[in-house]
Design a protein around this motif. Structure first.
Motif, mmCIF file in Angstrom:
data_model
loop_
_atom_site.group_PDB
_atom_site.id
_atom_site.type_symbol
_atom_site.label_atom_id
_atom_site.label_comp_id
_atom_site.label_asym_id
_atom_site.label_seq_id
_atom_site.Cartn_x
_atom_site.Cartn_y
_atom_site.Cartn_z
ATOM 1 N N MET A 1 0.954 -1.213 -0.066
ATOM 2 C CA MET A 1 -0.113 0.024 -0.009
ATOM 3 C C MET A 1 0.875 1.283 0.157
ATOM 4 O O MET A 1 1.806 1.560 0.755
ATOM 5 N N LYS A 2 0.556 1.999 -0.885
ATOM 6 C CA LYS A 2 1.359 3.406 -0.752
ATOM 7 C C LYS A 2 0.798 4.251 0.271
ATOM 8 O O LYS A 2 -0.079 4.113 0.696
ATOM 9 N N LYS A 3 1.886 5.084 0.767
ATOM 10 C CA LYS A 3 1.779 5.941 1.782
ATOM 11 C C LYS A 3 0.893 7.106 1.162
ATOM 12 O O LYS A 3 1.220 8.011 0.221
ATOM 13 N N ILE A 4 -0.098 7.693 2.118
ATOM 14 C CA ILE A 4 -0.763 8.988 1.706
ATOM 15 C C ILE A 4 -0.042 9.890 2.449
ATOM 16 O O ILE A 4 0.544 9.955 3.308
ATOM 17 N N GLU A 5 -0.616 11.196 1.886
ATOM 18 C CA GLU A 5 -0.255 12.320 2.503
ATOM 19 C C GLU A 5 -1.460 13.343 2.838
ATOM 20 O O GLU A 5 -2.312 13.125 2.176
ATOM 21 N N LEU A 6 -1.246 13.804 4.074
ATOM 22 C CA LEU A 6 -2.301 14.810 4.548
ATOM 23 C C LEU A 6 -1.867 16.156 4.284
ATOM 24 O O LEU A 6 -0.747 16.601 4.799
ATOM 25 N N ARG A 7 -2.727 16.828 3.638
ATOM 26 C CA ARG A 7 -2.463 18.512 3.360
ATOM 27 C C ARG A 7 -3.390 19.141 3.809
ATOM 28 O O ARG A 7 -4.779 18.850 3.550
ATOM 29 N N ARG A 8 -3.167 20.082 4.698
ATOM 30 C CA ARG A 8 -4.140 21.208 5.079
ATOM 31 C C ARG A 8 -5.110 21.776 4.229
ATOM 32 O O ARG A 8 -4.670 22.351 3.071
ATOM 33 N N PHE A 9 -6.277 21.635 4.392
ATOM 34 C CA PHE A 9 -7.398 22.436 3.364
ATOM 35 C C PHE A 9 -7.324 23.869 3.445
ATOM 36 O O PHE A 9 -7.018 24.341 4.623
ATOM 37 N N SER A 10 -7.475 24.555 2.504
ATOM 38 C CA SER A 10 -7.398 26.196 2.577
ATOM 39 C C SER A 10 -8.587 26.534 1.913
ATOM 40 O O SER A 10 -9.289 25.989 1.161
ATOM 41 N N PRO A 11 -9.342 27.563 2.687
ATOM 42 C CA PRO A 11 -10.703 28.072 2.181
ATOM 43 C C PRO A 11 -10.766 28.432 0.832
ATOM 44 O O PRO A 11 -11.699 28.408 0.110
ATOM 45 N N ASP A 12 -9.582 28.976 0.133
ATOM 46 C CA ASP A 12 -9.445 29.008 -1.068
ATOM 47 C C ASP A 12 -9.792 28.072 -2.032
ATOM 48 O O ASP A 12 -9.793 28.028 -3.422
ATOM 49 N N GLU A 13 -9.559 26.718 -1.567
ATOM 50 C CA GLU A 13 -10.000 25.343 -2.193
ATOM 51 C C GLU A 13 -11.485 24.965 -2.393
ATOM 52 O O GLU A 13 -11.798 23.851 -2.519
ATOM 53 N N ALA A 14 -12.386 25.980 -1.928
ATOM 54 C CA ALA A 14 -13.611 25.729 -1.898
ATOM 55 C C ALA A 14 -14.342 24.818 -3.083
ATOM 56 O O ALA A 14 -14.924 24.139 -2.979
ATOM 57 N N ASP A 15 -13.911 25.322 -4.289
ATOM 58 C CA ASP A 15 -14.501 24.787 -5.552
ATOM 59 C C ASP A 15 -13.915 23.284 -5.455
ATOM 60 O O ASP A 15 -14.799 22.345 -6.051
ATOM 61 N N ALA A 16 -12.869 22.948 -5.212
ATOM 62 C CA ALA A 16 -12.125 21.707 -5.401
ATOM 63 C C ALA A 16 -12.803 20.764 -4.472
ATOM 64 O O ALA A 16 -13.129 19.665 -4.529
ATOM 65 N N LEU A 17 -13.093 21.443 -3.181
ATOM 66 C CA LEU A 17 -13.645 20.580 -2.159
ATOM 67 C C LEU A 17 -15.348 20.277 -2.528
ATOM 68 O O LEU A 17 -15.969 19.376 -2.261
ATOM 69 N N ALA A 18 -15.914 21.402 -3.021
ATOM 70 C CA ALA A 18 -17.261 21.079 -3.731
ATOM 71 C C ALA A 18 -17.309 20.143 -4.684
ATOM 72 O O ALA A 18 -18.269 19.186 -4.809
ATOM 73 N N ASP A 19 -16.555 20.243 -5.696
ATOM 74 C CA ASP A 19 -16.319 19.001 -6.562
ATOM 75 C C ASP A 19 -16.221 17.687 -5.951
ATOM 76 O O ASP A 19 -16.736 16.609 -6.404
ATOM 77 N N PHE A 20 -15.235 17.658 -5.142
ATOM 78 C CA PHE A 20 -15.108 16.296 -4.559
ATOM 79 C C PHE A 20 -16.156 15.832 -3.643
ATOM 80 O O PHE A 20 -16.823 14.631 -3.991
#
Ligand SMILES: CC(C)(COP(=O)(O)OP(=O)(O)OC[C@H]1O[C@@H](n2cnc3c(N)ncnc32)[C@H](O)[C@@H]1OP(=O)(O)O)[C@@H](O)C(=O)NCCC(=O)NCCS
Length: 179
Positions: A1-20
């Protein structure tokens, strides 16, 4: 299993979060559907990032494959929400993400002494993740979790103690403590 990374969400990524979030159905979350407009509103209201809430993308091979939202961080018992995209489930990502968030919370927030999570009784994968990550079932709530169709499911609550995480032990529960 590949290792995941955790990256802090930034409010300017609202569109990407909505897509997801709107891109698929989440069977164990309310109606299961997320509207883009609701995500935008929640981002603006600080639902994902404020003084008591932090959100992280789960990233695999530079692609977002999930979301971890940590909340009630001002409390000594924070909670979390975890979502892995359907195409990537069952590959160990949820387990890695919970191991990460337990270590993150106990390391970053010294006053946190336990971490809790509740899920629907039939969420077999999430229950398995809790157990694999050292959480213990502490509660069972009958007919406490309505689904989108109004059907009532049982809910189950798990928690991990800092002392157990530190020592690799499991503190027993005194369930039968009445005469
Ligand atoms: C619950 C969830 C986060 C688990 O993440 P995941 O990446 O699929 O979990 P893992 O791959 O680490 O699997 C953990 C265990 O569950 C088992 N599992 C995974 N999917 C399963 C399924 N549908 N049925 C039964 N067992 C399952 C895996 O085999 C594994 O067991 P093992 O340790 O014995 O091998 C993910 O399935 C998900 O996002 N579901 C929808 C959102 C959700 O329910 N979130 C939790 C809300 S409280």
């Amino acid at each position: 299993m590949k290792k995941i990374e955790l990256r802090r969400f930034s409010p300017d990524e609202a569109d990407a979060l909505a897509d997801f979030l709107s891109g698929e159905v989440w069977p164990f979350h309310g109606s299961g559907r997320v509207e883009r407009a609701d995500v935008a509103r929640r981002v603006a209201e600080g639902y994902y990032e404020d003084e008591e809430t932090r959100t992280f993308w789960i990233v695999l091979d530079e692609r977002p494959v999930g979301i971890v939202r940590l909340f009630d961080l001002g409390d000594d018992t924070p909670l979390f929400d975890l979502r892995v995209t359907e195409a990537c489930r069952g590959a160990g990502i949820g387990t890695q993400a919970v191991q990460w968030l337990v270590s993150y919370l106990f390391t970053e927030l010294p006053e946190v002494h336990r971490i809790e999570g509740t899920t629907r009784q039939d969420n077999v994968a999430m229950r398995r993740v809790f157990r694999r990550c050292g959480f213990v079932k502490e509660g069972h709530f009958r007919q406490a979790w309505p689904d989108g169709a109004g059907l009532l499911h049982d809910a189950v609550a798990y928690a991990i103690l800092r002392q157990d995480w530190n020592t690799g032990t499991v503190t027993a529960i005194e369930f039968d403590d009445e005469a």
